[in-house]
Scaffold this motif. Structure first.
Motif, PDB file in Angstrom:
ATOM      1  N   GLN A 209     -12.090 -28.724  24.586  1.00 25.25           N
ATOM      2  CA  GLN A 209     -12.044 -28.026  23.313  1.00 25.25           C
ATOM      3  C   GLN A 209     -12.907 -26.757  23.356  1.00 25.25           C
ATOM      4  O   GLN A 209     -13.942 -26.709  24.018  1.00 25.25           O
ATOM      5  N   LYS A 213     -12.517 -23.007  16.637  1.00 24.48           N
ATOM      6  CA  LYS A 213     -11.069 -22.902  16.521  1.00 24.48           C
ATOM      7  C   LYS A 213     -10.707 -21.418  16.680  1.00 24.48           C
ATOM      8  O   LYS A 213     -11.297 -20.558  16.045  1.00 24.48           O
ATOM      9  N   ASP A 231      -6.996 -18.706  10.968  1.00 26.84           N
ATOM     10  CA  ASP A 231      -7.060 -19.529  12.174  1.00 26.84           C
ATOM     11  C   ASP A 231      -5.746 -20.257  12.407  1.00 26.84           C
ATOM     12  O   ASP A 231      -5.706 -21.319  13.024  1.00 26.84           O
TER      13      ASP A 231
END
Length: 366
Positions: A209, A213, A231
């Motif tokens: 990850q 984001k 986003d």
């Protein structure tokens, strides 16, 4: 070295009728799609290559709305020898172009008056990617290595504009633009510089990850507050404003096919987001990276990763129709308008940088 000409090569699939049609279209500046594969190849840029016979064969009009090809202007390769050229920005006062070689950890500068190119203009550069100049003439750069956005001040000092959001590091800021109406700074953070050690440093999140984001951010021009404005893109990359600064365009290199989105700007917020265009053309899917608007509202997009006849620059009308192509022998990463009249298009393309004079002007400097 072969003697290149503008005439199509003799093939079984290219009939005499198609040849006549292409020549007639060339005279009016409207070239047919079938002519793309017969344009001159990369040999034209080799030292000692034959001069280009006008009109430039690698600028292709796909629609009568594309009227921006200058009949006696050729695509020029200004410089070659980078690893991955990115982030071109024009300084109108100094009459120079700045851009990044991300893996080489340096910025380069091209001087218009004598075509001189300075390597190591800034070295190290923090593996910088996108660059721009604000309306006070200060350079702003997106650094992959430190995952931050910086501004070079007139006295030579460096101001860190932002290096984190909501308590977390950015992934690797990518591209940046400035709105003169409120001095706000808009930038993207897709995270390409944190995927490995070639263009920055690999993210140490302990998982696959990213730190954040992937998103588009805005820095308030008055108080420096950072806001996440969108986003909903997979990998938000290049971005630009419409000529009147009422719309924001952002390329998404993570979508398949790659696409460009557009929103209405309402102060610090975006609304009415929609797909402006996709990078699917002639049966192939490629990518859009850096983008810029001209004074007529057309969007000029870098294009790559789909091979010969696709890689270069794609030009889209204000309604999203693809109306023209500029063919380059390398993948194009980014572009900007520059020169005294903002009518010179500079294109960073893999290991080289190219330019061509066009029949329009960039909507904005840098």
């Amino acid at each position: 070295m072969k003697n290149d000409t503008n005439l199509p090569k003799s093939t079984d699939t290219f009939s005499r009728r198609a040849f006549v049609k292409s020549v007639a279209a060339s005279a009016t500046g409207l070239l047919t799609t079938s002519f793309v594969t017969h344009a001159q190849d990369a040999n034209r840029y080799l030292p000692g290559a034959a001069p280009i016979r006008y009109p430039e064969p690698d600028i292709i009009a796909l629609d009568k709305r594309f009227t921006y090809k200058v009949g006696n202007a050729a695509i020029e390769r200004i410089y070659t020898g980078m690893r991955w050229a990115e982030g071109p920005a024009w300084n109108a006062v100094g009459r120079y172009l700045i851009w990044s070689d991300i893996p080489a950890n340096e910025q380069l500068r091209y001087l218009e008056e004598d075509n001189h190119v300075s390597r190591n203009f800034r070295q190290p550069s923090g593996h910088s990617n996108g660059n721009t100049f604000d309306f006070q003439g200060r350079q702003i750069a997106c650094e992959h290595l430190s995952r931050r956005l910086v501004r070079y001040e007139h006295n030579g000092s460096v101001t860190v504009l932002t290096d984190s959001f909501a308590g977390k590091s950015y992934n690797a800021p990518n591209d940046v633009v400035v709105n003169p109406n409120d001095d706000s700074i808009w930038f993207t953070d897709p995270g390409y510089g944190s995927l490995g050690w070639y263009e920055g440093t690999k993210a140490d999140t302990g998982s696959s990850q990213p730190y954040q984001k992937e998103a588009v951010f805005r820095i308030d021009g008055q108080n420096g507050k950072v806001t996440k404005v969108s986003d909903d893109l997979v990998k938000p990359n290049g971005l630009c404003f419409s000529p009147d600064y009422k719309k924001l365009y952002v390329s998404d290199t993570g979508a398949s096919p790659s696409l460009i989105r557009v929103w209405d700007i309402n102060g610090a917020k975006l609304s009415n987001g929609k797909t402006f265009c996709t990078m699917q053309y002639d049966g192939r899917k490629g990518g859009s990276d850096g983008i810029r608007a001209d004074i007529h509202g057309n969007i000029w997009s870098s294009a790559g990763w789909a091979g010969e006849g696709f890689d270069g620059v794609h030009i889209f009308a204000p309604n999203g129709d693809r109306i023209g192509l500029i063919k380059l022998p390398e993948i194009c990463s980014n572009l900007c308008f520059g020169g005294k009249h903002r009518n010179r298009l500079f294109m960073t393309a893999s290991q080289s940088i190219y330019s061509v004079y066009v029949g329009t002007q960039g909507a904005h400097f840098a």
